[in-house]
Design a protein around this motif. Structure first.
Motif, short mmCIF file in Angstrom:
data_model
loop_
_atom_site.label_atom_id
_atom_site.label_comp_id
_atom_site.label_asym_id
_atom_site.label_seq_id
_atom_site.Cartn_x
_atom_site.Cartn_y
_atom_site.Cartn_z
N GLU A 76 0.83 -1.21 0.00
CA GLU A 76 0.00 0.00 0.00
C GLU A 76 0.86 1.26 0.00
N ALA A 105 0.82 4.02 -3.09
CA ALA A 105 0.60 5.45 -2.83
C ALA A 105 1.77 6.28 -3.34
N GLN A 109 0.51 10.00 -4.08
CA GLN A 109 -0.53 10.29 -3.09
C GLN A 109 -0.05 9.90 -1.70
N PRO A 165 -0.34 7.80 1.70
CA PRO A 165 -0.84 6.46 1.99
C PRO A 165 -2.19 6.54 2.69
N PRO A 166 -3.01 5.50 2.57
CA PRO A 166 -4.31 5.49 3.27
C PRO A 166 -4.11 5.60 4.78
N ASP A 167 -5.08 6.21 5.43
CA ASP A 167 -5.00 6.38 6.89
C ASP A 167 -4.87 5.05 7.63
N TRP A 168 -5.57 4.00 7.16
CA TRP A 168 -5.52 2.72 7.87
C TRP A 168 -4.09 2.13 7.85
#
Length: 132
Positions: free
Chosen positions: A13, A17, A22, A24-27
């Protein structure tokens, strides 16, 4: 995707990203501080083993009552339960819990009767054998 290496899930992940330019996702970011502890506790290994147990139980569910040849690869003697342990079968290739009327000897060849193969069983041992 097998969870053989839990860290690969997060690393992948992060790479996606980064390549997309972008954040990275919060999770993923939320999990990073716990990841070393989770890896040390073997959560990925546990999840992987449980997934394999589920599939093995589903494959064997119509074979309850059959007898298989196997080897005792672990006993619970250290927990004062020498009549319980783990059996490894060659065909089909899998492991399961085994109980015996007599003490189990590590490395012993046994005939193991499949007494439970229940993918919906909520306990630890979806697959259970007894010696014959």
């Amino acid at each position: 995707m097998p969870l053989r290496r839990l860290i690969d899930r997060y690393t992948g992940e992060l790479c996606v990203a980064a390549c997309a330019g972008q954040a990275p996702p919060d999770w993923v970011l939320d999990a990073l501080h716990c990841l070393p502890c989770d890896m040390a506790r073997g959560k990925g290994k546990v999840a992987d083993r449980r997934a394999v147990d589920l599939v093995e139980a589903a494959v064997l569910k119509n074979r309850v009552g059959e007898v298989f040849g196997g080897l005792v690869i672990n006993t619970d003697a250290e927990d004062n339960r020498p009549k319980e342990g783990t059996v490894h079968l060659a065909d089909p290739a899998l492991m399961g819990r085994i109980t015996s009327g007599a003490e189990l000897d590590l490395g012993a060849s046994v005939q193991a009767k499949l007494t439970r193969a229940d993918p919906l069983f909520t306990g630890k041992n979806k697959i259970l054998f007894n010696t014959v």
